[in-house]
Motif scaffolding. Structure first.
Motif, short mmCIF file in Angstrom:
data_model
loop_
_atom_site.label_atom_id
_atom_site.label_comp_id
_atom_site.label_asym_id
_atom_site.label_seq_id
_atom_site.Cartn_x
_atom_site.Cartn_y
_atom_site.Cartn_z
N SER A 90 68.49 -47.02 -15.30
CA SER A 90 69.61 -46.16 -15.66
C SER A 90 70.47 -46.84 -16.74
O SER A 90 70.53 -48.07 -16.84
CB SER A 90 70.47 -45.86 -14.43
OG SER A 90 71.10 -47.05 -13.96
N ASP A 92 73.63 -47.02 -16.89
CA ASP A 92 74.72 -47.81 -16.29
C ASP A 92 74.24 -49.19 -15.88
O ASP A 92 74.96 -50.18 -16.04
CB ASP A 92 75.28 -47.06 -15.09
CG ASP A 92 75.90 -45.73 -15.48
OD1 ASP A 92 77.06 -45.71 -15.90
OD2 ASP A 92 75.19 -44.71 -15.37
N ARG A 93 73.03 -49.29 -15.36
CA ARG A 93 72.50 -50.59 -14.97
C ARG A 93 72.21 -51.46 -16.19
O ARG A 93 72.48 -52.67 -16.18
CB ARG A 93 71.25 -50.42 -14.13
CG ARG A 93 70.70 -51.72 -13.59
CD ARG A 93 69.54 -51.51 -12.64
NE ARG A 93 69.01 -52.79 -12.17
CZ ARG A 93 67.98 -52.91 -11.35
NH1 ARG A 93 67.35 -51.82 -10.91
NH2 ARG A 93 67.56 -54.11 -10.96
N ALA A 96 75.51 -52.63 -17.44
CA ALA A 96 76.08 -53.62 -16.53
C ALA A 96 75.45 -54.98 -16.75
O ALA A 96 76.14 -56.02 -16.68
CB ALA A 96 75.89 -53.16 -15.09
N GLY A 283 80.24 -42.17 -15.59
CA GLY A 283 79.35 -43.22 -16.07
C GLY A 283 78.56 -42.81 -17.29
O GLY A 283 78.63 -41.66 -17.76
N LEU A 284 77.76 -43.76 -17.81
CA LEU A 284 76.98 -43.48 -19.02
C LEU A 284 75.92 -42.41 -18.76
O LEU A 284 75.72 -41.51 -19.60
CB LEU A 284 76.31 -44.76 -19.52
CG LEU A 284 77.14 -45.69 -20.40
CD1 LEU A 284 78.17 -46.44 -19.57
CD2 LEU A 284 76.25 -46.68 -21.14
N THR A 305 80.52 -46.82 -25.70
CA THR A 305 81.41 -46.82 -24.55
C THR A 305 82.86 -46.67 -24.99
O THR A 305 83.24 -47.08 -26.09
CB THR A 305 81.24 -48.11 -23.74
OG1 THR A 305 81.58 -49.23 -24.57
CG2 THR A 305 79.80 -48.25 -23.27
N ARG A 336 85.85 -39.62 -20.53
CA ARG A 336 85.45 -40.52 -19.46
C ARG A 336 86.07 -40.13 -18.12
O ARG A 336 85.45 -40.29 -17.07
CB ARG A 336 85.86 -41.96 -19.81
CG ARG A 336 85.60 -42.93 -18.68
CD ARG A 336 85.87 -44.36 -19.05
NE ARG A 336 87.13 -44.55 -19.74
CZ ARG A 336 87.73 -45.74 -19.86
NH1 ARG A 336 87.16 -46.81 -19.34
NH2 ARG A 336 88.85 -45.87 -20.51
#
Length: 474
Positions: A90, A92-93, A96, A283-284, A305, A336
């Motif tokens: 994903s 988001d991962r 991160a 989230g993204l 972002t 966001r």
């Protein structure tokens, strides 16, 4: 014309003065033509002597930059995924993992999706502390999209391919170099136009202009190739130099196109969030899902972002048929805090000037014509170097600095035949012995390769640990 005046003078010699204007026009016309050609020849010559080296440099660095991604992966094998395991992690991962590798780098990140299943995703950080005072030197973080593992962290201009591209675009001199490259592009256009004018021999001698005489001498052969290659590459070089000028001066491009925020690298409209900050930001992955709701058949290329409470997601999508692959103009802004689409930029709604502006970057890189266009652009960039060298040799020959030597191809032909025959025999014998030796040495070769792979893996782990320590210290 002179013959007509002579016949009229024989019939009536007393009235020569009445024909004087026609007589002087007949003499003056070839003189004006000769003076004009000499003027253009001097312009072409002085441009080549003064800026020819930079033309050749721009051509070589630009042709190499056409295949920048492929060359970077060739020089850095760790950036290539040999066997893609399946689906991407994903967004988001992945993001991160980038923030975990660089926890002290606050601000906007732009995540660029891989260009192929075997490539890495790249996270861009525009203004790192290490290169803050440089005009453009972002941090490039390569991430494996299948495992969300940070593979490398590098700065723009400190790798081979980005150093060459920075030399091509700014001569490694920031803003001054960018302006100089734009001026060089304009001078190159003048040089190409004057070269075409000097090449044109007239309709009666058009066949001779395409003649290449290899038996007339090395300098003559180089000059014939100079004319032929210059003619074949003139159109492509005009496109490259013209688009290069517009990319060097984005304000000129926006003025001609009648649009703002259309230059390469621009972020577009400045849109801020109006929602109230809360504990459940979008989230993204969710922002991308909302952006692709209005464009269901698009490909995600980039996502930037937000920064601060008023920041907003900027998502770049590529629609089918959109020529700009890496930097598409289909843009969606997603809030966001609320997850709502705040604004959309659709290339299908562009005006004629804006549509023309979208072609400038892909035309300059050759990606507008797919792989065939990129290869033609590569050859055109290489031709600038040959044109400079061949023209310089011809100028030195005309000044008596070097001598011309003829190439006796008839005498060299038997030597080529013998060389080809011996090469075939030697190659066949080496293949036979090589097969026999390979069969005998197969276990030793396997053991050596295994040892080499283990050593390379140790080096890779050591480099990865070192980069992680550098990221933590920064």
């Amino acid at each position: 014309m002179c013959r007509a005046i002579r016949l009229r003078y024989q019939d009536n010699p007393v009235r020569l003065w009445d024909n004087a204007p026609i007589f002087f026009m007949a003499i003056q016309y070839p003189m004006q033509r000769r003076l004009t050609r000499q003027t253009w020849l001097k312009v072409h010559l002085y441009l080549a002597l003064i800026a020819g080296f930079f033309f050749a440099l721009m051509g070589l660095t630009g042709s190499v930059s056409v295949y920048r991604e492929e060359l970077d992966e060739l020089l850095n094998p760790q950036l290539v995924i040999e066997q893609p395991p399946g689906k991407y992690q994903s967004l988001d991962r992945i993001m991160a993992a980038v923030r975990q590798a660089h926890p002290d780098r606050h601000g906007a990140w732009t995540l660029e999706m891989p260009r192929s299943p075997h490539s890495m995703a790249t996270a861009w950080y525009d203004k790192p502390q290490e290169t803050f005072f440089e005009l453009y030197a972002p941090l490039m973080v390569s991430v494996n999209p299948y495992t969300a593992e940070v593979v490398s962290s590098r700065f723009w201009g400190r790798t081979v391919t980005t150093w060459l591209l920075d030399l091509h675009t700014r001569l490694r001199s920031d803003r001054f170099g960018g302006n100089a490259v734009g001026i060089l592009g304009a001078l190159l256009m003048i040089s190409i136009v004057t070269g075409l004018y000097l090449w044109w021999p007239g309709t009666r001698q058009l066949r001779q202009a395409f003649t290449i005489r290899p038996d007339a001498g090395m300098i003559r052969l180089a000059f014939d190739l100079h004319r032929s290659i210059g003619l074949l590459s003139a159109v492509v070089l005009l496109v490259l130099s013209g688009t290069g000028v517009l990319l060097s001066y984005p304000s000129l491009l926006e003025s001609l196109a009648g649009a703002s925020g259309m230059a390469h690298g621009e972020t577009g409209r400045d849109i801020l969030s109006t929602a109230v900050p809360n504990n459940h930001p979008t989230g993204l992955a969710a922002a991308t899902f909302m952006a692709q709701g209005g464009f269901p058949r698009t490909e995600l290329r980039r996502i930037t972002t937000p920064v601060g409470d008023s920041g907003i997601y900027r998502i770049n999508l590529r629609q089918p048929g959109e020529i700009n692959r890496r930097h598409p103009y289909t843009t969606v802004w997603v809030d966001r805090w609320s997850g709502q689409v705040k604004d959309v930029r659709n290339p299908k709604d562009f005006s004629a000037g804006e549509t023309i502006a979208t072609w400038i970057w892909p035309l300059h890189t050759g990606e507008a014509l797919n792989d065939t266009g990129r290869f033609i652009w590569f050859l055109a960039g290489q031709s600038l170097f040959f044109l400079y060298v061949s023209g310089l040799l011809h100028w030195l020959y005309r000044r008596g600095r070097i001598r011309d030597r003829k190439i006796d191809f008839a005498a060299l032909r038997p030597m080529f035949y013998r060389l080809a025959r011996h090469s075939y025999r030697v190659g066949l014998a080496l293949c036979r012995h090589g097969v026999m030796l390979a069969r005998k040495a197969r276990p030793h070769i396997a053991a050596g390769l295994a040892l080499l792979l283990r050593q390379l893996e140790r080096w890779r782990m050591a480099m990865a640990n070192q980069q992680k320590r550098i990221g933590k210290n920064s």
